[in-house]
Enzyme design. Structure first.
Site, PDB file in Angstrom:
ATOM      1  N   GLU A  37      -3.611  -2.978  -1.630  1.00 16.60           N
ATOM      2  CA  GLU A  37      -4.568  -1.883  -1.911  1.00 16.60           C
ATOM      3  C   GLU A  37      -4.234  -1.136  -3.206  1.00 16.60           C
ATOM      4  O   GLU A  37      -4.110   0.092  -3.213  1.00 16.60           O
ATOM      5  CB  GLU A  37      -4.643  -0.919  -0.720  1.00 16.60           C
ATOM      6  CG  GLU A  37      -5.204  -1.589   0.512  1.00 16.60           C
ATOM      7  CD  GLU A  37      -5.575  -0.634   1.655  1.00 16.60           C
ATOM      8  OE1 GLU A  37      -5.177   0.538   1.622  1.00 16.60           O
ATOM      9  OE2 GLU A  37      -6.286  -1.095   2.577  1.00 16.60           O
ATOM     10  N   GLU A  67      -7.052  -7.129   6.291  1.00 13.79           N
ATOM     11  CA  GLU A  67      -6.977  -5.927   7.134  1.00 13.79           C
ATOM     12  C   GLU A  67      -8.372  -5.651   7.658  1.00 13.79           C
ATOM     13  O   GLU A  67      -9.286  -5.408   6.860  1.00 13.79           O
ATOM     14  CB  GLU A  67      -6.458  -4.713   6.354  1.00 13.79           C
ATOM     15  CG  GLU A  67      -4.966  -4.741   6.102  1.00 13.79           C
ATOM     16  CD  GLU A  67      -4.444  -3.419   5.541  1.00 13.79           C
ATOM     17  OE1 GLU A  67      -4.930  -2.341   5.948  1.00 13.79           O
ATOM     18  OE2 GLU A  67      -3.555  -3.477   4.682  1.00 13.79           O
TER      19      GLU A  67
HETATM   20  O1  AHR Z   1      -3.155  -0.780   8.337  1.00 14.39           O
HETATM   21  C1  AHR Z   1      -2.889   0.546   7.999  1.00 14.39           C
HETATM   22  C2  AHR Z   1      -3.003   0.823   6.516  1.00 14.39           C
HETATM   23  O2  AHR Z   1      -4.351   0.692   6.132  1.00 14.39           O
HETATM   24  C3  AHR Z   1      -2.290  -0.130   5.597  1.00 14.39           C
HETATM   25  O3  AHR Z   1      -0.962   0.224   5.390  1.00 14.39           O
HETATM   26  C4  AHR Z   1      -3.052  -0.011   4.328  1.00 14.39           C
HETATM   27  O4  AHR Z   1      -3.007  -1.182   3.564  1.00 14.39           O
HETATM   28  C5  AHR Z   1      -4.448   0.377   4.756  1.00 14.39           C
HETATM   29  O5  AHR Z   1      -4.904   1.464   4.075  1.00 14.39           O
END
Ligand code: AHR
Length: 499
Positions: free
Chosen positions: A172, A291
């Site tokens: 990210e 994610e």
């Molecule tokens: O999964 C939780 C968080 O969400 C992770 O650390 C991050 O990559 C995202 O913002």
């Protein structure tokens, strides 16, 4: 009116890459400490791995687990996590404002992966670090022997290289919350240079560049175009991240959020292909949706946490029935694009926005979202067939023409099975669902699994672990030659299996 689906054996979206059913363990909250690793727990093995959790993970048949972050990785020094445990450094962990004891690290994770029948998707730190530390980590993990770093691994008790195949180039990096956040051009350059040297160390690895953290990022989707402009020839995948919430308690809209996921996938595929054309490249970059989940229940509690604790309860969403329906819709969205979404990670696996919950020292149980993930992972292997679905529709402010029935079919030729996954988004009505299987000749029903609840907010807890779970529905699918008609209860997740 009934919803309808025509399943045509020869009209295929593509093979399901098993890594579509990946997950994620970050050094965050109680995912590691108190989750997968708890020396002294009654179920802990000789390495301190909770075997009760291992069993729940193994049942999910998780092919790949992303590690060690997440936001955590952008401040992580991998060297802190290897070698004798008593010499490891405690560090302030700035992403989640905790203390990281580093008693569980890279080598323990690889051992845990072997015990969980899974593999690692390893992320390198491109927040505070760069190409040098990234290539050193690849050398430590994957080089057989005869160099300082590979011999260091051997001296730590790991003679065989870990042979980690899949690597994420940071996490990210577009997010202002990220340690060492970057502009797309800054990140694109550092990602390309890291990729180059990582592959020079081990040419067998494959790499994931960071895409946007979400569809609402102001730089999306220009971020993808710029990053790919720099990295296209160096990476195999670009990442997508997306979480949905129901803060507004607007269930029809919440259930429709997977339409945003559909668009997100479509846009990133188009951006990859645009850069491919621009570069006159023969190579296709695919998508790693590494994610995805529902995340919002714990936001308020997290804001109140005292900083600088070790493994406090963070992001401990307690998932209810409607969350499981959204998760089901998200799985269907990714399956519908199995031609390009090759990897995905439900974020995360244990305690932190997770399908599996534990008590420190105590019980482990399955959240509602465990079940759609389990069903997709176990039954959704094979070839996705082009989804020819007609459904009555509804409108909400953010989306028009939301189909009440979201569905996809996966043909597992090797097992001789066909599975239809379907969500009924209708909150009050059972819907008829006609499935035309004429191209399969003499198909017959194996079973109809259904997850429903009169209470959309019903959840599983340590004391009531089985409040929401699927059941085998009897007599809910009528056969008429090669056509079947299923009854999909209101607000339900359905798995209809044929042979
Ligand atoms: O999964 C939780 C968080 O969400 C992770 O650390 C991050 O990559 C995202 O913002």
């Amino acid at each position: 009116v009934n919803a309808k689906m025509k399943v045509e054996k020869d009209f295929q979206v593509g093979e399901v890459d098993p890594r579509l059913y990946g997950s994620f363990i970050e050094h965050l909250g109680r995912a590691v400490y108190g989750g997968i690793f708890e020396p002294g727990h009654p179920s802990a093995d000789e390495q301190g791995f909770r075997t009760d959790v291992l069993e729940l993970v193994k049942s999910l048949n998780v092919p790949i687990v992303r590690y060690p972050g997440g936001n955590f990785v952008s401040g992580f020094n991998w060297e802190d996590s290897v070698g004798p445990a008593e010499n490891r450094k405690r560090r302030l962990e700035l992403a989640w404002r905790t203390i990281e004891p580093n008693t569980f690290g890279l080598n323990e994770f690889m051992d845990w992966c072997r015990k969980a029948n899974t593999t690692a998707m390893m992320a390198v730190n491109l927040g505070t670090r760069g190409p040098n530390e990234a290539r050193e980590l690849v050398e430590y993990a994957n080089h057989p022997s005869g160099t300082y770093l590979s011999d260091l691994r051997i001296s730590h008790g790991y003679k065989e290289p870990h042979r980690i195949k899949t690597w994420c180039l940071g996490n990210e990096m577009d997010g202002p919350w990220q340690i060492g956040a970057k502009t797309a051009a800054e990140y694109g350059r550092i990602a390309a240079e890291s990729a180059k040297v990582m592959k020079w160390v081990d040419p067998t690895i494959e790499l994931v560049a960071c895409g946007s953290s979400s569809t609402y990022m102001p730089t999306y989707p220009e971020w993808e175009a710029t990053v790919l402009d720099h990295t296209y020839e160096h990476v195999e995948y670009i990442s997508l991240h997306r979480y949905y919430d129901n803060h507004k308690r607007d269930t029809p809209t919440f259930l429709a959020r997977s339409l945003d996921m559909d668009d997100f996938i479509k846009t990133v595929v188009a951006t990859c292909d645009y850069i491919k054309a621009k570069k006159r490249s023969k190579k296709t970059v695919n998508l790693s949706f590494d994610e995805w989940n529902v995340w919002y229940h714990s936001n308020e509690a997290d804001r109140k946490l005292e900083p600088w604790q070790i493994a406090p309860p963070q992001l401990e969403d307690v998932y209810n029935h409607q969350d499981a329906l959204v998760v089901g819709c998200m799985l269907i969205s990714m399956l519908k694009r199995a031609d390009r979404v090759k990897m995905a990670c439900m974020a995360q696996l244990v305690n932190v926005i997770a399908p599996i919950m534990t008590e420190n020292g105590g019980r482990a149980w399955k959240q509602t979202i465990y079940y759609p993930y389990l069903h997709a992972s176990v039954f959704g292997r094979g070839t996705v067939l082009v989804p020819l679905v007609q459904s009555p529709k509804y409108d909400v402010q953010d989306y028009t023409d939301v189909p009440y029935v979201e569905a996809v079919a996966v043909h597992n030729e090797a097992a001789g099975e066909l599975t239809v996954f379907a969500v009924n988004r209708h909150l009050t009505d059972t819907l008829g669902f006609d499935i035309d299987l004429r191209s399969f000749g003499n198909a017959s029903l194996i079973e109809h699994l259904v997850m429903e609840s009169d209470d959309l907010e019903a959840a599983n807890t340590a004391d009531q672990p089985d409040r929401v779970k699927p059941r085998r529905s009897e007599g809910s699918v009528a056969a008429d030659g090669t056509s079947f008609s299923a009854q999909l209860p209101k607000a339900s997740w359905n798995v209809i299996r044929f042979k």
